[in-house]
Design a protein around this motif. Structure first.
Motif, PDB file in Angstrom:
ATOM      1  N   VAL A 141      43.406  -1.669  62.186  1.00 29.10           N
ATOM      2  CA  VAL A 141      44.222  -1.461  60.983  1.00 29.10           C
ATOM      3  C   VAL A 141      45.502  -0.660  61.242  1.00 29.10           C
ATOM      4  O   VAL A 141      46.373  -0.590  60.373  1.00 29.10           O
ATOM      5  N   VAL A 142      45.612  -0.033  62.428  1.00 26.71           N
ATOM      6  CA  VAL A 142      46.840   0.695  62.748  1.00 26.71           C
ATOM      7  C   VAL A 142      48.012  -0.283  62.737  1.00 26.71           C
ATOM      8  O   VAL A 142      47.895  -1.419  63.181  1.00 26.71           O
ATOM      9  N   THR A 143      49.144   0.160  62.190  1.00 27.45           N
ATOM     10  CA  THR A 143      50.310  -0.725  62.137  1.00 27.45           C
ATOM     11  C   THR A 143      51.577   0.025  62.526  1.00 27.45           C
ATOM     12  O   THR A 143      51.736   1.200  62.194  1.00 27.45           O
ATOM     13  N   TYR A 144      52.426  -0.652  63.258  1.00 31.32           N
ATOM     14  CA  TYR A 144      53.740  -0.123  63.606  1.00 31.32           C
ATOM     15  C   TYR A 144      54.747  -1.169  63.128  1.00 31.32           C
ATOM     16  O   TYR A 144      55.112  -2.073  63.868  1.00 31.32           O
ATOM     17  N   GLY A 145      55.124  -1.083  61.868  1.00 30.57           N
ATOM     18  CA  GLY A 145      55.970  -2.107  61.264  1.00 30.57           C
ATOM     19  C   GLY A 145      57.452  -1.810  61.410  1.00 30.57           C
ATOM     20  O   GLY A 145      57.879  -0.663  61.408  1.00 30.57           O
ATOM     21  N   ASP A 146      58.217  -2.865  61.526  1.00 29.37           N
ATOM     22  CA  ASP A 146      59.680  -2.755  61.598  1.00 29.37           C
ATOM     23  C   ASP A 146      60.243  -4.017  60.951  1.00 29.37           C
ATOM     24  O   ASP A 146      60.112  -5.114  61.498  1.00 29.37           O
ATOM     25  N   PHE A 147      60.802  -3.882  59.759  1.00 31.50           N
ATOM     26  CA  PHE A 147      61.260  -5.039  58.987  1.00 31.50           C
ATOM     27  C   PHE A 147      62.770  -4.942  58.768  1.00 31.50           C
ATOM     28  O   PHE A 147      63.277  -3.880  58.431  1.00 31.50           O
ATOM     29  N   LEU A 148      63.459  -6.038  58.934  1.00 30.98           N
ATOM     30  CA  LEU A 148      64.897  -6.071  58.690  1.00 30.98           C
ATOM     31  C   LEU A 148      65.144  -6.692  57.316  1.00 30.98           C
ATOM     32  O   LEU A 148      64.809  -7.852  57.076  1.00 30.98           O
ATOM     33  N   LEU A 149      65.695  -5.899  56.389  1.00 27.70           N
ATOM     34  CA  LEU A 149      65.955  -6.344  55.024  1.00 27.70           C
ATOM     35  C   LEU A 149      67.450  -6.217  54.737  1.00 27.70           C
ATOM     36  O   LEU A 149      68.140  -5.418  55.351  1.00 27.70           O
ATOM     37  N   ARG A 150      67.940  -6.969  53.778  1.00 24.03           N
ATOM     38  CA  ARG A 150      69.328  -6.826  53.317  1.00 24.03           C
ATOM     39  C   ARG A 150      69.283  -6.242  51.910  1.00 24.03           C
ATOM     40  O   ARG A 150      68.886  -6.924  50.961  1.00 24.03           O
ATOM     41  N   LEU A 151      69.691  -4.971  51.784  1.00 21.54           N
ATOM     42  CA  LEU A 151      69.524  -4.240  50.534  1.00 21.54           C
ATOM     43  C   LEU A 151      70.774  -3.423  50.213  1.00 21.54           C
ATOM     44  O   LEU A 151      71.528  -3.035  51.100  1.00 21.54           O
ATOM     45  N   THR A 152      70.949  -3.142  48.928  1.00 21.67           N
ATOM     46  CA  THR A 152      71.974  -2.208  48.479  1.00 21.67           C
ATOM     47  C   THR A 152      71.340  -0.820  48.385  1.00 21.67           C
ATOM     48  O   THR A 152      70.104  -0.693  48.404  1.00 21.67           O
ATOM     49  N   PRO A 153      72.142   0.241  48.251  1.00 19.15           N
ATOM     50  CA  PRO A 153      71.554   1.568  48.043  1.00 19.15           C
ATOM     51  C   PRO A 153      70.617   1.601  46.831  1.00 19.15           C
ATOM     52  O   PRO A 153      69.567   2.255  46.878  1.00 19.15           O
ATOM     53  N   ALA A 154      70.963   0.887  45.770  1.00 19.47           N
ATOM     54  CA  ALA A 154      70.101   0.858  44.583  1.00 19.47           C
ATOM     55  C   ALA A 154      68.773   0.186  44.901  1.00 19.47           C
ATOM     56  O   ALA A 154      67.712   0.613  44.419  1.00 19.47           O
ATOM     57  N   ASP A 155      68.803  -0.876  45.715  1.00 18.46           N
ATOM     58  CA  ASP A 155      67.564  -1.545  46.116  1.00 18.46           C
ATOM     59  C   ASP A 155      66.668  -0.588  46.897  1.00 18.46           C
ATOM     60  O   ASP A 155      65.454  -0.517  46.669  1.00 18.46           O
ATOM     61  N   VAL A 156      67.268   0.153  47.840  1.00 20.10           N
ATOM     62  CA  VAL A 156      66.490   1.096  48.655  1.00 20.10           C
ATOM     63  C   VAL A 156      65.892   2.186  47.778  1.00 20.10           C
ATOM     64  O   VAL A 156      64.726   2.562  47.938  1.00 20.10           O
ATOM     65  N   ASP A 157      66.663   2.681  46.821  1.00 27.65           N
ATOM     66  CA  ASP A 157      66.175   3.726  45.925  1.00 27.65           C
ATOM     67  C   ASP A 157      64.983   3.227  45.117  1.00 27.65           C
ATOM     68  O   ASP A 157      63.965   3.925  44.967  1.00 27.65           O
ATOM     69  N   ARG A 158      65.076   2.006  44.609  1.00 25.13           N
ATOM     70  CA  ARG A 158      63.982   1.421  43.820  1.00 25.13           C
ATOM     71  C   ARG A 158      62.742   1.204  44.692  1.00 25.13           C
ATOM     72  O   ARG A 158      61.620   1.528  44.301  1.00 25.13           O
ATOM     73  N   MET A 159      62.934   0.647  45.887  1.00 22.28           N
ATOM     74  CA  MET A 159      61.812   0.404  46.788  1.00 22.28           C
ATOM     75  C   MET A 159      61.134   1.708  47.207  1.00 22.28           C
ATOM     76  O   MET A 159      59.911   1.810  47.251  1.00 22.28           O
ATOM     77  N   ARG A 160      61.954   2.731  47.483  1.00 24.20           N
ATOM     78  CA  ARG A 160      61.410   4.035  47.863  1.00 24.20           C
ATOM     79  C   ARG A 160      60.522   4.591  46.757  1.00 24.20           C
ATOM     80  O   ARG A 160      59.422   5.092  47.018  1.00 24.20           O
ATOM     81  N   ALA A 161      60.984   4.500  45.507  1.00 24.79           N
ATOM     82  CA  ALA A 161      60.195   5.009  44.382  1.00 24.79           C
ATOM     83  C   ALA A 161      58.868   4.261  44.259  1.00 24.79           C
ATOM     84  O   ALA A 161      57.823   4.861  43.999  1.00 24.79           O
ATOM     85  N   GLU A 162      58.897   2.950  44.464  1.00 24.03           N
ATOM     86  CA  GLU A 162      57.671   2.151  44.375  1.00 24.03           C
ATOM     87  C   GLU A 162      56.692   2.526  45.484  1.00 24.03           C
ATOM     88  O   GLU A 162      55.484   2.655  45.249  1.00 24.03           O
ATOM     89  N   ILE A 163      57.212   2.718  46.704  1.00 20.34           N
ATOM     90  CA  ILE A 163      56.346   3.096  47.829  1.00 20.34           C
ATOM     91  C   ILE A 163      55.728   4.465  47.573  1.00 20.34           C
ATOM     92  O   ILE A 163      54.530   4.673  47.802  1.00 20.34           O
ATOM     93  N   PHE A 164      56.534   5.406  47.075  1.00 23.36           N
ATOM     94  CA  PHE A 164      56.011   6.746  46.808  1.00 23.36           C
ATOM     95  C   PHE A 164      54.935   6.727  45.725  1.00 23.36           C
ATOM     96  O   PHE A 164      53.994   7.522  45.769  1.00 23.36           O
TER      97      PHE A 164
END
Length: 202
Positions: A141-164
């Motif tokens: 189950v250990v994971t070392y993920g690295d994903f390349l996404l195309r996002l705006t600062p607002a997208d990152v802020d929204r995603m960060r809040a969801e992850i938290f």
């Protein structure tokens, strides 16, 4: 982020918003490792920490004193004899939000952020070295993920809040039988060299 356990009688169950002085204390990867050990495994001594991190006991003592001066750890009352001092974390987690920082705090935050990145990279390396010796159920189950996404600062802020929100849900749920401390690293940043200020801005 609201901490539901902030009213707990145990001070170490609360989070701390890092001020300029604390940011300067933590602008050192080894100090972050020492603090993490106390949070993950409970109270310890300079000798035990030195053995765990492979450093000289005198260096461990120095970093413990610096953390104590910054209000990040406290001496464990009623424990230890003579020169042996036991220390524990004063808080569950350290929080620094660069968006709300200004002046000296923003400058100190840069050193802290650099130290966090170095400490996180070191943890990943140590985990990868231990992977071949882990029990199968953990290795699967250990994971070392690295994903390349195309996002705006607002997208990152929204995603960060969801992850938290997800992280807080698992943290509030406590641990099931057989649970061990798990490090979850969340990093989101523009690919180096791609997000530059407009010409003329500094």
């Amino acid at each position: 982020m609201t901490d539901p356990s902030a009213a707990s009688a145990d001070p170490s169950a609360r989070d701390v918003e890092l001020d300029t002085a604390a940011l300067r204390v933590l602008a050192h990867p080894l100090r972050l490792h020492v603090l993490s050990l106390l949070r993950e495994r409970g109270p310890s001594t300079a000798g035990r920490i030195a053995g765990e991190l492979g450093i000289h006991p005198g260096a461990a003592s120095y970093h413990l004193r610096r953390l104590a001066a910054g209000g990040l750890i406290v001496e464990e009352a009623g424990r230890g004899t003579g020169r042996e001092r036991w220390w524990r974390s004063a808080h569950r987690q350290s929080i620094h939000d660069p968006a709300t920082a200004s002046g000296a705090e923003r400058e100190a935050g840069l050193g802290y952020t650099h130290a966090v990145a170095l400490a996180a990279a070191d943890r990943v390396r140590r985990s990868a070295r231990e992977l071949p010796r882990m029990p199968r159920e953990w290795a699967d189950v250990v994971t070392y993920g690295d994903f390349l996404l195309r996002l705006t600062p607002a997208d990152v802020d929204r995603m960060r809040a969801e992850i938290f929100e997800v992280i807080e849900r698992y943290r509030a749920g406590g641990g099931s039988e057989g649970a061990v401390p798990v490090t979850l690293q969340v990093q989101a940043f523009p690919v180096p060299g791609t997000a530059r200020p407009p010409a003329g801005d500094t």
